[in-house]
Motif scaffolding. Structure first.
Motif, mmCIF file in Angstrom:
data_model
loop_
_atom_site.group_PDB
_atom_site.id
_atom_site.type_symbol
_atom_site.label_atom_id
_atom_site.label_comp_id
_atom_site.label_asym_id
_atom_site.label_seq_id
_atom_site.Cartn_x
_atom_site.Cartn_y
_atom_site.Cartn_z
ATOM 1 N N LYS A 175 -15.727 -2.709 36.361
ATOM 2 C CA LYS A 175 -15.471 -1.313 36.001
ATOM 3 C C LYS A 175 -15.123 -0.533 37.261
ATOM 4 C CE LYS A 175 -16.716 0.409 32.275
ATOM 5 N NZ LYS A 175 -15.887 0.789 31.119
ATOM 6 N N ILE A 176 -14.103 0.292 37.140
ATOM 7 C CA ILE A 176 -13.760 1.258 38.174
ATOM 8 C C ILE A 176 -13.668 2.590 37.444
ATOM 9 C CG2 ILE A 176 -12.098 1.976 39.915
ATOM 10 C CD1 ILE A 176 -11.267 -0.984 40.173
ATOM 11 N N ALA A 210 -12.579 2.833 33.611
ATOM 12 C CA ALA A 210 -11.624 1.758 33.297
ATOM 13 C C ALA A 210 -12.250 0.382 33.484
ATOM 14 C CB ALA A 210 -10.391 1.877 34.187
ATOM 15 N N THR A 211 -11.952 -0.519 32.564
ATOM 16 C CA THR A 211 -12.317 -1.924 32.715
ATOM 17 C C THR A 211 -11.088 -2.642 33.251
ATOM 18 O OG1 THR A 211 -13.887 -1.830 30.894
ATOM 19 C CG2 THR A 211 -13.085 -4.016 31.534
ATOM 20 N N ILE A 212 -11.274 -3.306 34.377
ATOM 21 C CA ILE A 212 -10.196 -4.026 35.041
ATOM 22 C C ILE A 212 -10.451 -5.517 34.868
ATOM 23 C CG2 ILE A 212 -9.041 -4.460 37.251
ATOM 24 C CD1 ILE A 212 -8.851 -1.512 36.238
ATOM 25 N N ALA A 220 -2.405 2.478 31.466
ATOM 26 C CA ALA A 220 -3.180 1.407 30.834
ATOM 27 C C ALA A 220 -2.220 0.340 30.332
ATOM 28 C CB ALA A 220 -4.006 1.965 29.684
ATOM 29 N N GLY A 221 -2.601 -0.930 30.509
ATOM 30 C CA GLY A 221 -1.748 -2.012 30.028
ATOM 31 C C GLY A 221 -1.944 -3.290 30.808
ATOM 32 N N LYS A 222 -1.030 -4.234 30.557
ATOM 33 C CA LYS A 222 -1.049 -5.543 31.231
ATOM 34 C C LYS A 222 0.151 -5.624 32.161
ATOM 35 C CE LYS A 222 -3.221 -8.202 27.539
ATOM 36 N NZ LYS A 222 -3.095 -9.356 26.641
ATOM 37 N N TYR A 223 -0.084 -6.194 33.337
ATOM 38 C CA TYR A 223 0.965 -6.313 34.349
ATOM 39 C C TYR A 223 0.845 -7.656 35.058
ATOM 40 C CZ TYR A 223 0.937 -1.286 33.658
ATOM 41 O OH TYR A 223 0.977 -0.047 33.082
ATOM 42 N N ARG A 248 -7.452 1.677 30.750
ATOM 43 C CA ARG A 248 -7.233 3.125 30.917
ATOM 44 C C ARG A 248 -6.217 3.356 32.031
ATOM 45 N NH1 ARG A 248 -11.265 6.282 28.159
ATOM 46 N NH2 ARG A 248 -12.996 4.945 27.619
ATOM 47 N N ASP A 249 -5.592 4.513 32.005
ATOM 48 C CA ASP A 249 -4.735 4.894 33.124
ATOM 49 C C ASP A 249 -5.576 4.950 34.389
ATOM 50 O OD1 ASP A 249 -2.831 5.235 31.144
ATOM 51 O OD2 ASP A 249 -2.608 7.401 31.426
ATOM 52 N N ILE A 250 -5.043 4.438 35.479
ATOM 53 C CA ILE A 250 -5.752 4.468 36.766
ATOM 54 C C ILE A 250 -4.767 4.880 37.859
ATOM 55 C CG2 ILE A 250 -7.538 2.769 36.184
ATOM 56 C CD1 ILE A 250 -5.817 0.607 37.505
ATOM 57 N N LYS A 251 -5.307 5.234 39.011
ATOM 58 C CA LYS A 251 -4.482 5.478 40.185
ATOM 59 C C LYS A 251 -4.722 4.323 41.146
ATOM 60 C CE LYS A 251 -3.445 10.277 40.157
ATOM 61 N NZ LYS A 251 -3.296 11.471 40.955
#
Length: 186
Positions: A49-50, A53-55, A105-108, A94-97
């Motif tokens: 978690k950051i 957001a769950t990373i 938010a999404g997969k990359y 979630r959206d993150i910086k």
């Protein structure tokens, strides 16, 4: 001529039996290759978690095995899949910086170009691809880069034998050999 026909008839079942055994051995080998945990660079998942957001980072973890990695096996200035086998997958719910820039938010897929003092990091919208093309070049479609930035290299005093990603409250590290790359996330 009759003896030759009899020998041929007797040899036929033996040949069929040998072919069946070979077929079974090949199918067992192919099934074993489907088991990714038995690869020389097995799959690993880092999750944390950051903020809210769950990373999750899914990657294959190669070992140093006495080799010089950065500036050797992986030349400086050459795009790398940031793992082994399939392209490394980075996911946020979630959206993150990341490094001060918005990453929705999404997969990359996650790629990097290592350098001696700094690396260039890439988040790419294409996912699920094998990490390298034929010939060894990284399999990243440059038209699908969502985010890129530079980060500084930190040298480690002790050897990190296996590639690992470590997620903390402030971001994540990529550690391998004597190299640590920290990527700030908010």
């Amino acid at each position: 001529m009759k003896n030759l026909k009899k020998q041929t008839r007797r040899a036929y079942p033996a040949k069929v039996f040998v072919l069946i055994i070979i077929g079974l051995m090949l199918s067992a080998t192919l099934r074993a290759q489907d088991d990714k945990s038995k690869r020389p660079s097995p799959p690993v998942t880092a999750t944390g978690k950051i903020g809210d957001a769950t990373i999750t980072i899914d990657y294959s973890s190669p070992s140093v095995k006495g080799r010089k990695i950065f500036g050797g096996l992986l030349p400086y200035g050459m795009l790398w899949r940031a793992g082994a086998n399939e392209a490394t997958l980075f996911q946020t719910d979630r959206d993150i910086k990341v490094a001060g820039k918005l990453l929705p938010a999404g997969k990359y897929s996650f790629f990097a170009t290592p350098g001696e003092k700094k690396w260039t990091i890439f988040f790419n919208s294409e996912t699920g691809q094998w990490g390298d093309k034929k010939g060894g070049a990284a399999n990243m479609d440059s038209t699908k880069i969502v985010l890129s930035f530079n980060v500084k290299v930190k040298k480690l005093k002790t050897l990190n034998e296996k590639l690992e990603y470590v997620i903390s409250a402030k971001g994540f590290d990529l550690r391998w050999e004597y190299t640590d790359i920290f990527i700030a996330v908010k």
